[in-house]
Scaffold this active site. Structure first.
Site, short mmCIF file in Angstrom:
data_model
loop_
_atom_site.label_atom_id
_atom_site.label_comp_id
_atom_site.label_asym_id
_atom_site.label_seq_id
_atom_site.Cartn_x
_atom_site.Cartn_y
_atom_site.Cartn_z
N LYS A 40 2.11 3.71 5.89
CA LYS A 40 1.48 4.50 5.43
C LYS A 40 0.12 2.98 6.29
CE LYS A 40 3.27 6.10 1.63
NZ LYS A 40 2.57 7.91 1.32
N TYR B 86 8.43 2.59 7.16
CA TYR B 86 7.51 2.96 5.99
C TYR B 86 6.23 2.35 5.55
CZ TYR B 86 5.74 3.99 1.44
OH TYR B 86 4.99 4.75 0.20
#
Length: 254
Positions: free
Chosen positions: A157, A153
């Site tokens: 990002k 994750y």
């Protein structure tokens, strides 16, 4: 003539809050997301409340052919997009790299990175043709630092952060603004999605302090989108007062 904002992931959370905020300021809207019933319900509500025009386009940003087909099938008047809010994104699981789920990894990368690219590829060309536009990418504190078990994750990002910088350079000659907004802890469906529908576990994430609300991020996005033509806000990191870093949060005993 009203301005137009295209908002991905508009069925809940930050995307839905952005839809309310931009409609309140008189923008016509293109709302996208996977849950058509929610999109249509939101569109009817906003049309009744703010008397703005709304186009609904239901698709999964992970599916390139679906993205291109859905956006290209919109009537030509909707191609005059002034603001694109690349909000669609998610986290799946919270596992160390050695035991992470291949499916979770694919879902995060396909949604957070590739989905953002697919939508931006189409809409940036509309903006180039129109000679104006502003792209706002939803990043995260996870795009600025890495935390335990956040591996993929966080990587996705970080990719959004890098893509935003690259897009800003590539689109500079066309006068198109590009901004990244990086929130800290926001109480939306985020944790519930991360924990695969475990509402009790998701609720515990936000206990003992006041997290950000979706409306806080929508207000910030509106701020950057409403600056004068000669002003671009490149990057914003917005946190709850109780949060200093991804992992440093002051919680009261509950």
């Amino acid at each position: 003539m009203a301005k137009i904002a295209l908002i991905t992931g508009a069925t809940a959370g930050i995307g839905e809050a952005c839809a309310h905020t931009f409609a309140q300021h008189g923008y016509d809207l293109i709302l996208t997301g996977r849950r058509l019933e929610r999109l249509e319900k939101l569109a009817h509500h906003l049309n009744d409340k703010y008397n703005v025009e709304i186009a609904v386009s239901s698709f999964d940003v992970r599916n390139r052919e679906e993205v291109v087909r859905s956006l290209d099938s919109l009537p030509s008047k909707w191609r005059a997009v002034d603001v694109l809010v690349n909000n669609a994104g998610l986290s799946q699981g919270l596992d160390p790299i050695n035991s992470g789920s291949y499916e979770d990894w694919d879902t995060m990368i396909d949604t957070n990175v590739k989905g953002l690219l697919y939508v931006s590829r189409v809409v940036s060309n509309w903006m180039i043709t129109n000679g104006r536009g502003h792209i706002v990418n939803l990043g995260s504190i996870a795009g600025k630092e890495v935390y335990p078990n956040g591996n993929v994750y966080c990587a996705s990002k970080h990719a959004v952060d890098a893509l935003t910088k690259g897009m800003r350079i590539d689109l500079l000659q066309h006068g198109i603004k590009v901004t990244a907004v990086h929130p800290g802890m926001v109480e939306t469906e985020f944790s519930e999605v991360r924990f695969k529908g475990d509402k009790d576990r998701a609720k515990k994430v936000y206990e003992g302090f006041e997290p950000l609300k979706a409306e806080d991020i929508a207000d910030t996005i509106w701020f950057v989108a409403s600056r004068p033509a000669h002003v671009n806000i490149n990057d914003i990191l917005i946190m709850p007062t109780a949060q200093a870093t991804a992992t440093n949060v002051i919680k009261k005993n509950t």
